[in-house]
Design an enzyme around this catalytic site. Structure first.
Site, short mmCIF file in Angstrom:
data_model
loop_
_atom_site.label_atom_id
_atom_site.label_comp_id
_atom_site.label_asym_id
_atom_site.label_seq_id
_atom_site.Cartn_x
_atom_site.Cartn_y
_atom_site.Cartn_z
N ASP A 1 16.35 59.20 6.29
CA ASP A 1 15.60 58.29 5.42
C ASP A 1 14.63 57.47 6.26
O ASP A 1 14.52 56.26 6.09
CB ASP A 1 16.56 57.39 4.64
N LYS B 1 8.46 59.91 2.13
CA LYS B 1 7.72 58.73 1.68
C LYS B 1 6.35 59.18 1.17
O LYS B 1 5.68 60.00 1.80
CB LYS B 1 7.56 57.72 2.82
N ASP C 1 15.35 58.86 19.54
CA ASP C 1 14.31 59.04 18.52
C ASP C 1 14.76 60.14 17.55
O ASP C 1 15.01 61.28 17.96
CB ASP C 1 13.01 59.44 19.22
N GLY D 1 23.46 52.73 5.99
CA GLY D 1 23.66 52.95 4.55
C GLY D 1 23.98 54.40 4.21
O GLY D 1 24.87 54.68 3.42
N SER E 1 20.22 53.31 11.35
CA SER E 1 20.49 51.86 11.31
C SER E 1 20.05 51.23 9.97
O SER E 1 18.99 51.58 9.45
CB SER E 1 19.74 51.17 12.46
N PRO E 2 20.89 50.35 9.38
CA PRO E 2 22.20 49.87 9.84
C PRO E 2 23.38 50.74 9.40
O PRO E 2 24.52 50.44 9.73
CB PRO E 2 22.30 48.50 9.18
#
EC number: 2.1.1.186
Length: 354
Positions: free
Chosen positions: A271, A300, A255, A219, A216-217
């Site tokens: 991501d 990250k 999930d 990309g 979501s959303p």
């Protein structure tokens, strides 16, 4: 010619220094790394003649994580007028070049210099060609001029096939208006970075299937749909209606860390904002169990010891796949469109062709 100059994302100068110092120590190239915070650049100053050339010869640029661009050479101070004559005299000991890039740093000062570079490039190019220093030959080394100011420039050289794909390592990608978020450019840049253009039809074909974890959303889903793939989007959040209307996307409220496909897919992309160690476990499961052939996943980064953490996780993945006796290629890069993160590309090398 004994300094290695590297561009990077502002704030990641320390990571570049740590990475290049580790490689230099492994290769037995003595010297020291230095940088200024937020300067968007770092240097490795070699203490022995030929050290920078050896580093570039032994290392593949596309296997470095944090540098965006590199060149070996030295700094030159330029006068206010007749800069071209000074540069020509400095280049007397350099080889004949096959291409010329004028570069600036990814900083406010660098942006202010970009107009000067655009104007300066035309007369400089003509002068270099006239002097026989620049010819149209892709096999010859590239002349890289990194302007720190209008009066100070790093005059460097790099092999065209062992340096950045774009000037300063910054791709000129246009944000597609129909994409749901700007994160779409991260995945598009990853295609360019990790997959040779001539292999796109084969490895990013419209007969393929993909999964976007934490979609979501949409990309990243947008990039898969753009290639014509059938996509399963996994996220408890909403997906852009424009993507659902294509008929190529199945949205499952689940999930991303626990859902798995019933059948293996060609691509998995992810991501999700999560601790990098947990995301690494996800990668190990998907590639290790053959749930996908290829994957692009963002890790990250923590606030401190960022290079050390990335290196540890990459080594962990390599050891995991080796223990499972499977062949996986692993690549990692901090892309221009990445922020406090790096992008990993993984590919199973031991599966039968589709």
């Amino acid at each position: 010619m004994n300094t290695l100059f590297m561009h990077c994302r502002p704030g990641f100068e320390g990571e570049v220094c740590a990475e290049i110092s580790e490689h230099a120590a492994r290769l037995g190239v003595s010297g020291y790394a230095k940088s200024k915070p937020q300067s968007a650049s770092a240097e490795f100053v070699c203490s022995e003649e030929g050290g920078a050339e050896r580093l570039m010869g032994e290392l593949r640029f596309n296997q470095l994580i944090f540098p965006r661009q590199w060149a070996r050479g030295g700094f030159v101070e330029l006068p206010e007028t007749d800069r071209i004559s000074v540069l020509l005299s400095q280049l007397a000991d350099f080889p004949v070049f096959g291409s010329l890039w004028l570069e600036v740093l990814d900083s406010n000062e660098g942006k202010e210099l970009s107009t000067f570079c655009r104007k300066f490039e035309v007369p400089l190019r003509k002068a270099l060609e006239k002097a026989g220093r620049l010819v149209d030959d892709a096999s010859r080394p590239r002349l890289l001029l990194s302007f720190i100011s209008g009066r100070r420039v790093f005059v460097g050289v790099a092999p065209a096939n062992n340096s950045a794909l774009w000037p300063m390592g910054i791709p000129r990608l246009k944000f597609p208006r129909e994409a749901p978020s700007r994160s779409t450019l991260k995945l598009e840049e990853a295609w360019h970075q990790f997959i040779p253009r001539e292999q796109w039809e084969q490895r990013l074909g419209d007969d393929m299937t993909g999964v976007d974890l934490g979609a979501s959303p949409g990309g990243w889903t947008y990039q898969l749909v753009r290639r014509g793939m059938l996509v399963t989007a996994i996220d408890n959040g909403p997906m852009a209606e424009s993507l659902m209307d294509t008929g190529l996307v199945q949205h499952l409220m689940a999930d991303g860390f626990t859902w798995q496909p019933k059948q293996p897919v060609d691509w998995m992309v992810c991501d999700i904002v999560e601790k990098p160690a947990r995301t690494t476990s996800l990668i190990e499961t998907w590639l290790g169990e053959g749930l996908c052939r290829e994957a692009v996943v963002n890790l990250k980064l923590p606030m401190k010891q960022r290079y050390a953490e990335v290196r540890r996780l990459l080594d962990r993945m390599e050891a995991t796949f080796k223990a499972r006796k499977i062949r996986v290629s692993i690549a990692c890069k901090q892309l221009y469109h990445d922020r406090e993160e790096v992008t990993c590309h993984l590919r199973r090398l031991d599966l039968k062709p589709r």
